[in-house]
Design a protein around this motif. Structure first.
Motif, PDB file in Angstrom:
ATOM      1  N   VAL A 125       0.830  -1.212   0.000  1.00 27.60           N
ATOM      2  CA  VAL A 125       0.000   0.000   0.000  1.00 27.60           C
ATOM      3  C   VAL A 125       0.866   1.264   0.000  1.00 27.60           C
ATOM      4  N   ASP A 126       2.104   1.123  -0.467  1.00 29.68           N
ATOM      5  CA  ASP A 126       2.957   2.308  -0.597  1.00 29.68           C
ATOM      6  C   ASP A 126       2.679   3.075  -1.891  1.00 29.68           C
ATOM      7  N   VAL A 127       1.584   2.712  -2.555  1.00 29.57           N
ATOM      8  CA  VAL A 127       1.107   3.461  -3.728  1.00 29.57           C
ATOM      9  C   VAL A 127       0.278   4.676  -3.314  1.00 29.57           C
ATOM     10  N   LEU A 138       7.587   7.079   0.984  1.00 33.02           N
ATOM     11  CA  LEU A 138       8.569   6.586   0.015  1.00 33.02           C
ATOM     12  C   LEU A 138       8.029   6.481  -1.413  1.00 33.02           C
ATOM     13  N   GLY A 139       6.725   6.213  -1.528  1.00 28.39           N
ATOM     14  CA  GLY A 139       6.127   6.064  -2.858  1.00 28.39           C
ATOM     15  C   GLY A 139       6.065   7.424  -3.536  1.00 28.39           C
ATOM     16  N   ARG A 140       5.967   7.420  -4.835  1.00 27.36           N
ATOM     17  CA  ARG A 140       5.875   8.700  -5.551  1.00 27.36           C
ATOM     18  C   ARG A 140       4.576   8.766  -6.335  1.00 27.36           C
ATOM     19  N   LEU A 141       3.651   7.859  -6.027  1.00 29.02           N
ATOM     20  CA  LEU A 141       2.364   7.855  -6.729  1.00 29.02           C
ATOM     21  C   LEU A 141       1.317   8.568  -5.877  1.00 29.02           C
ATOM     22  N   SER A 142       0.115   8.681  -6.412  1.00 29.56           N
ATOM     23  CA  SER A 142      -0.904   9.502  -5.739  1.00 29.56           C
ATOM     24  C   SER A 142      -2.248   8.796  -5.648  1.00 29.56           C
ATOM     25  N   LEU A 143      -2.242   7.531  -5.271  1.00 28.11           N
ATOM     26  CA  LEU A 143      -3.519   6.842  -5.135  1.00 28.11           C
ATOM     27  C   LEU A 143      -4.214   7.252  -3.837  1.00 28.11           C
ATOM     28  N   SER A 144      -5.538   7.348  -3.908  1.00 28.09           N
ATOM     29  CA  SER A 144      -6.324   7.598  -2.699  1.00 28.09           C
ATOM     30  C   SER A 144      -6.576   6.247  -2.024  1.00 28.09           C
ATOM     31  N   ALA A 179      -8.237   0.592  -2.730  1.00 25.80           N
ATOM     32  CA  ALA A 179      -9.240  -0.459  -2.499  1.00 25.80           C
ATOM     33  C   ALA A 179      -9.805  -0.953  -3.836  1.00 25.80           C
ATOM     34  N   GLN A 180     -10.014  -0.020  -4.758  1.00 20.68           N
ATOM     35  CA  GLN A 180     -10.512  -0.417  -6.091  1.00 20.68           C
ATOM     36  C   GLN A 180      -9.486  -1.292  -6.808  1.00 20.68           C
TER      37      GLN A 180
END
Ligand SMILES: [Zn+2]
Length: 278
Positions: free
Chosen positions: A211-213, A219-225, A230-231
């Motif tokens: 879940v580091d997205v 540390l992650g560089r993405l932007s998921l909510s 969950a989707q």
């Protein structure tokens, strides 16, 4: 790590533990480890024979307890994979140690549970194993161990600019630009899963559901909510369910500042798995 204790607690509070069977694994057999790791490396690991550099690369100070814990985690994913082979869902509360190579530790991963579980399934007679690695970091160790083995399809979708710098090729790699959000991420995932399930026709899937997205991750560089994450999980579980195959999950990374966010995201994975499978 505190997140594992909190996750176990949250699963109990929400009653998810009662709905799923709760098992405490023992340590894994050395024979199963040897299918993915060189015997000389395993000997070094067990004997505490790391050089200073090897210890640094692992991310951990060596201890007998550390090795014991890693072997329990390996057995957890192996058992989940065997359930998955029967068309069920199995979730390891830890694991997803995808940075471990055949002969060295890296990035807090000593042994590679995904590769070990995949080869255990092959030993049980399966011929087409899918590894879906959606941790924000590339599954470099898994890709190196599995190589071009046609029986195992490795799919890694990760941040292009994230660790590790050296990314041995997976069967399918999707490297995402910084700040990729829910819409683009889910569209790419949907497309990739459709292609893989049609062309490879996996008999079982292993899912590294880090879940580091999340946008909140340090540390992650993405932007998921949280909802997008969950989707994502729902998409993977539904693809497996629709194809009539089981899936084994290993939790992977999660480094949001607020540990509650990490626990929420991992709990979502368990809840969604239960809902899709019951
Ligand atoms: Zn990660």
């Amino acid at each position: 790590m505190v997140k594992y204790e909190l996750l176990a607690e949250q699963l109990k509070i929400e009653g998810i533990v009662e709905d799923l069977e709760w098992v405490r694994p023992d340590v894994i057999h050395t024979e199963a480890i040897h299918r993915a790791h060189s015997p000389s490396y395993v000997e070094t690991l067990e004997g505490g024979l790391w050089t200073k550099q090897e210890e640094r690369q692992s991310g951990f100070p060596w201890s007998a307890e550390l090795i014991h814990r890693e072997k329990v985690i390996m057995e957890g994913t192996r058992m989940c994979a065997q359930w998955a082979a029967q068309g069920k869902v199995g979730l390891n509360i830890a694991g997803g140690t995808h940075h471990a190579y055949r002969d060295h530790a890296e990035g807090f991963c000593l042994l590679n549970d995904l590769a070990i579980a995949a080869y255990d399934l092959i030993d049980s007679g399966l011929e087409r194993i899918l590894i879906v690695d959606l941790d924000v970091h590339h599954g470099n160790g898994t890709a190196e161990i599995v190589g071009q083995d046609p029986r195992i399809f490795t799919f890694s979708m990760h941040g292009a600019k994230n660790y590790p710098m050296k990314k041995p090729p997976s069967t399918l790699d999707i490297a995402l630009p910084d700040q990729t959000g829910d819409g683009d991420y889910l569209a790419l995932l949907d497309d990739a899963l459709n292609t893989i399930f049609t062309s490879f026709r996996p008999q079982v899937a292993l899912f590294q559901c880090g879940v580091d997205v999340l946008v909140s991750d340090k540390l992650g560089r993405l932007s998921l909510s949280l909802q997008g994450c969950a989707q994502r999980d729902h998409m993977v579980f539904s693809a497996c369910k629709d194809a009539g195959i089981g899936v084994a999950c290993a939790m992977g990374g999660g480094y949001s500042k607020d540990v509650n966010t990490i626990v929420k995201a991992h709990t979502n994975t368990f809840r969604i798995a239960r809902d899709v499978w019951t």
